[in-house]
Design a protein around this motif. Structure first.
Motif, PDB file in Angstrom:
ATOM      1  N   THR A   1       0.842  -1.190   0.000  1.00 16.75           N
ATOM      2  CA  THR A   1       0.000   0.000   0.000  1.00 16.75           C
ATOM      3  C   THR A   1       0.881   1.246   0.000  1.00 16.75           C
ATOM      4  OG1 THR A   1      -0.055   0.192   2.399  1.00 16.75           O
ATOM      5  CG2 THR A   1      -1.749  -1.215   1.368  1.00 16.75           C
TER       6      THR A   1
ATOM      7  N   GLN B   1       0.747   3.470   2.117  1.00 10.47           N
ATOM      8  CA  GLN B   1       1.148   3.636   3.510  1.00 10.47           C
ATOM      9  C   GLN B   1       2.398   2.806   3.834  1.00 10.47           C
ATOM     10  OE1 GLN B   1      -1.896   3.082   2.349  1.00 10.47           O
ATOM     11  NE2 GLN B   1      -3.382   4.367   3.419  1.00 10.47           N
ATOM     12  N   GLN B   2       2.518   1.618   3.232  1.00 11.49           N
ATOM     13  CA  GLN B   2       3.695   0.783   3.448  1.00 11.49           C
ATOM     14  C   GLN B   2       4.918   1.351   2.742  1.00 11.49           C
ATOM     15  OE1 GLN B   2       1.526  -2.746   2.111  1.00 11.49           O
ATOM     16  NE2 GLN B   2       2.168  -3.764   4.008  1.00 11.49           N
TER      17      GLN B   2
ATOM     18  N   ALA C   1       4.264  11.412  10.348  1.00 12.92           N
ATOM     19  CA  ALA C   1       3.439  11.109  11.523  1.00 12.92           C
ATOM     20  C   ALA C   1       2.665  12.341  11.974  1.00 12.92           C
ATOM     21  CB  ALA C   1       4.307  10.573  12.666  1.00 12.92           C
TER      22      ALA C   1
ATOM     23  N   GLY D   1      -0.341  12.928  10.069  1.00 15.54           N
ATOM     24  CA  GLY D   1      -1.371  11.900  10.142  1.00 15.54           C
ATOM     25  C   GLY D   1      -1.383  10.949   8.957  1.00 15.54           C
TER      26      GLY D   1
ATOM     27  N   PRO E   1       0.268   8.065   8.300  1.00 22.73           N
ATOM     28  CA  PRO E   1       0.179   6.610   8.474  1.00 22.73           C
ATOM     29  C   PRO E   1      -1.260   6.096   8.578  1.00 22.73           C
ATOM     30  CG  PRO E   1       1.912   7.484   9.858  1.00 22.73           C
ATOM     31  CD  PRO E   1       1.156   8.666   9.300  1.00 22.73           C
ATOM     32  N   GLU E   2      -2.165   6.941   9.035  1.00 21.36           N
ATOM     33  CA  GLU E   2      -3.563   6.539   9.181  1.00 21.36           C
ATOM     34  C   GLU E   2      -4.429   7.041   8.032  1.00 21.36           C
ATOM     35  OE1 GLU E   2      -1.979   8.400  11.747  1.00 21.36           O
ATOM     36  OE2 GLU E   2      -1.289   6.540  12.664  1.00 21.36           O
ATOM     37  N   ALA E   3      -3.850   7.801   7.131  1.00 25.24           N
ATOM     38  CA  ALA E   3      -4.612   8.396   6.035  1.00 25.24           C
ATOM     39  C   ALA E   3      -4.920   7.356   4.956  1.00 25.24           C
ATOM     40  CB  ALA E   3      -3.831   9.564   5.429  1.00 25.24           C
ATOM     41  N   ASP E   4      -5.896   7.676   4.117  1.00 24.55           N
ATOM     42  CA  ASP E   4      -6.230   6.775   3.011  1.00 24.55           C
ATOM     43  C   ASP E   4      -5.155   6.859   1.934  1.00 24.55           C
ATOM     44  OD1 ASP E   4      -7.145   8.696   0.751  1.00 24.55           O
ATOM     45  OD2 ASP E   4      -8.252   9.384   2.506  1.00 24.55           O
TER      46      ASP E   4
ATOM     47  N   THR F   1      -4.752  10.129  -0.146  1.00 25.43           N
ATOM     48  CA  THR F   1      -4.124  11.219   0.601  1.00 25.43           C
ATOM     49  C   THR F   1      -2.620  11.011   0.683  1.00 25.43           C
ATOM     50  OG1 THR F   1      -6.143  11.569   1.879  1.00 25.43           O
ATOM     51  CG2 THR F   1      -4.103  12.416   2.831  1.00 25.43           C
TER      52      THR F   1
END
Length: 113
Positions: A53, A55-56, A66, A69, A71-74, A77
């Motif tokens: 992903t 994020q990965q 961080a 935000g 790491p938690e975003a879609d 984003t």
């Protein structure tokens, strides 16, 4: 074999991955992604082909990911943030005819040689 590496010459892992590619005799294209970041569509395709992903593929160390935000975003984003600020792209990404890998550690590149 053709290989493209999205490279940061200041990164030790990226330099080691580049050395492995050079030793392999691959016909290489070296893209310094901080100067010439991949287009959003290309970045999305690289992550899809690597089966990870966005994020990965997000660089956390030495960035404000961080605090933003991310790491938690879609995924959209994260991709948008990476395109606007390529330091957020973890490196090195390598693409060959055998696939794409985020080469951390550098020996992961051998999977696609």
């Amino acid at each position: 074999m053709k290989a493209t590496i999205w490279h940061n010459p200041k990164c030790g892992t990226s330099r080691k991955t580049l050395a492995i590619l050079e030793e392999s005799g691959a016909d290489m294209t070296v893209v310094e992604y901080l100067k010439n970041p991949p287009a959003r569509d290309k970045l999305a395709q690289l992550y899809a082909d690597a089966a990870i992903t966005p994020q990965q593929g997000l660089r956390m160390r030495g960035t404000d990911a961080a605090e933003r935000g991310l790491p938690e975003a879609d995924a959209d984003t994260v991709l948008d943030a990476m395109v606007s600020d390529p330091i957020l792209i973890e490196r090195p990404l390598v693409e060959t005819d055998k696939g794409v890998r985020l080469c951390r550690p550098q020996d992961v590149v051998r999977e696609i040689l």
